[in-house]
Design a protein around this motif. Structure first.
Motif, PDB file in Angstrom:
ATOM      1  N   LEU A 260     148.680  19.317  -2.133  1.00 27.02           N
ATOM      2  CA  LEU A 260     148.858  20.615  -1.247  1.00 27.02           C
ATOM      3  C   LEU A 260     147.993  22.069  -2.538  1.00 27.02           C
ATOM      4  N   THR A 261     147.658  21.640  -3.597  1.00 28.47           N
ATOM      5  CA  THR A 261     147.865  22.821  -4.245  1.00 28.47           C
ATOM      6  C   THR A 261     146.494  22.587  -4.773  1.00 28.47           C
ATOM      7  N   VAL A 262     145.333  21.361  -4.815  1.00 27.34           N
ATOM      8  CA  VAL A 262     143.678  21.543  -4.526  1.00 27.34           C
ATOM      9  C   VAL A 262     143.563  22.183  -3.258  1.00 27.34           C
ATOM     10  N   TYR A 263     144.593  21.697  -1.537  1.00 28.68           N
ATOM     11  CA  TYR A 263     144.038  22.023  -0.747  1.00 28.68           C
ATOM     12  C   TYR A 263     144.228  24.236  -0.240  1.00 28.68           C
ATOM     13  N   ALA A 264     145.125  24.464  -1.442  1.00 28.76           N
ATOM     14  CA  ALA A 264     145.765  26.213  -1.585  1.00 28.76           C
ATOM     15  C   ALA A 264     144.153  26.284  -2.349  1.00 28.76           C
ATOM     16  N   LEU A 265     143.601  26.082  -3.097  1.00 30.08           N
ATOM     17  CA  LEU A 265     142.332  25.872  -4.186  1.00 30.08           C
ATOM     18  C   LEU A 265     141.325  26.504  -2.984  1.00 30.08           C
ATOM     19  N   TYR A 266     141.020  25.283  -2.264  1.00 26.69           N
ATOM     20  CA  TYR A 266     140.204  25.318  -1.044  1.00 26.69           C
ATOM     21  C   TYR A 266     140.851  26.753  -0.242  1.00 26.69           C
ATOM     22  N   SER A 267     141.483  26.481   0.497  1.00 27.69           N
ATOM     23  CA  SER A 267     141.316  27.454   1.321  1.00 27.69           C
ATOM     24  C   SER A 267     141.369  29.083   1.144  1.00 27.69           C
TER      25      SER A 267
ATOM     26  N   VAL B 255     144.486  28.985 -11.051  1.00 30.49           N
ATOM     27  CA  VAL B 255     143.453  27.545 -12.315  1.00 30.49           C
ATOM     28  C   VAL B 255     144.046  26.923 -12.956  1.00 30.49           C
ATOM     29  N   THR B 256     144.727  28.052 -13.810  1.00 34.19           N
ATOM     30  CA  THR B 256     145.157  27.480 -15.315  1.00 34.19           C
ATOM     31  C   THR B 256     146.596  26.527 -14.465  1.00 34.19           C
ATOM     32  N   LEU B 257     146.975  26.915 -13.869  1.00 36.70           N
ATOM     33  CA  LEU B 257     148.482  25.961 -12.872  1.00 36.70           C
ATOM     34  C   LEU B 257     148.121  24.853 -12.526  1.00 36.70           C
ATOM     35  N   LEU B 258     146.775  25.385 -11.884  1.00 39.22           N
ATOM     36  CA  LEU B 258     145.514  23.944 -11.693  1.00 39.22           C
ATOM     37  C   LEU B 258     145.829  22.747 -12.324  1.00 39.22           C
ATOM     38  N   GLY B 259     145.405  23.539 -14.202  1.00 41.27           N
ATOM     39  CA  GLY B 259     145.375  22.483 -14.817  1.00 41.27           C
ATOM     40  C   GLY B 259     146.378  21.959 -16.052  1.00 41.27           C
ATOM     41  N   LEU B 260     147.259  22.577 -15.476  1.00 44.17           N
ATOM     42  CA  LEU B 260     148.664  22.365 -16.294  1.00 44.17           C
ATOM     43  C   LEU B 260     149.632  21.293 -14.815  1.00 44.17           C
ATOM     44  N   PHE B 261     148.902  20.771 -13.973  1.00 43.43           N
ATOM     45  CA  PHE B 261     149.342  20.030 -12.914  1.00 43.43           C
ATOM     46  C   PHE B 261     148.890  18.777 -13.057  1.00 43.43           C
ATOM     47  N   THR B 262     147.608  19.104 -13.228  1.00 41.51           N
ATOM     48  CA  THR B 262     146.798  17.626 -13.600  1.00 41.51           C
ATOM     49  C   THR B 262     147.597  16.530 -14.539  1.00 41.51           C
ATOM     50  N   TRP B 263     147.738  18.170 -15.221  1.00 40.05           N
ATOM     51  CA  TRP B 263     148.328  17.560 -16.842  1.00 40.05           C
ATOM     52  C   TRP B 263     149.681  16.577 -16.788  1.00 40.05           C
ATOM     53  N   GLN B 264     150.434  17.095 -16.172  1.00 39.76           N
ATOM     54  CA  GLN B 264     152.274  17.569 -15.658  1.00 39.76           C
ATOM     55  C   GLN B 264     151.958  16.174 -14.781  1.00 39.76           C
ATOM     56  N   ALA B 265     150.878  15.560 -13.983  1.00 35.52           N
ATOM     57  CA  ALA B 265     150.907  14.239 -13.392  1.00 35.52           C
ATOM     58  C   ALA B 265     150.897  13.461 -14.320  1.00 35.52           C
TER      59      ALA B 265
END
Length: 156
Positions: free
Chosen positions: A27-34, A132-142
């Protein structure tokens, strides 16, 4: 009061947090797109803008962002609760600290919305940078989260 939770519930509850967080990463990736599409709408020429307005990216971005905020806060609390219930403690480490930091970042990002609606460009760029920072951290968290899931599965 001593609440007894069946072992099967305790075991399977450990997988709710990782599943939710993977959904939220998508959903974060979709939020980035939108968000990118909404920005394009605001800055596009008249014809392109007319076409993009019909797709209502502004509403989609706002709704997905609101859903992300709510579910990330609940997912963070839920992950901590399940960890505590199953282990009697929280594991103080990078995954916990980054997860808590992400919850703070998304709250700050959402708090900037009223300023952005008034045209504040600094708030807009801060919102973008935080997300964008959140998305990077989210990827690391995954990645680190899957390491934790593997540890849980190895104890079977």
């Amino acid at each position: 009061m001593n609440l007894v939770i069946p072992e099967t519930v305790k075991f399977w509850s450990q997988f709710g947090h990782p599943i939710l967080m993977w959904v939220l990463l998508g959903l974060t990736v979709y939020a980035l797109y939108s968000g990118i599409q909404w920005r394009r709408t605001r800055t596009a020429d008249k014809d392109t803008r007319k076409e993009l307005i019909q797709k209502d990216f502004r509403t989609k971005h706002y709704q997905i962002g609101s859903l992300l905020l709510a579910l990330m806060v609940l997912g963070t609390i839920g992950g901590m609760a399940v960890t505590y219930i199953n282990n009697g403690k929280l594991f103080f480490g990078p995954h916990l600290l980054v997860g808590l930091s992400m919850t703070g970042l998304i709250a700050i990002s959402a708090a900037l919305i009223p300023l952005m609606q008034k045209g504040n460009e600094f708030a807009r760029y801060t919102h973008i940078t935080l997300n964008v920072t959140l998305l990077g951290l989210f990827t690391w968290q995954a990645v680190t989260g899957m390491e934790i899931v593997q540890k849980i599965l190895s104890k079977l």
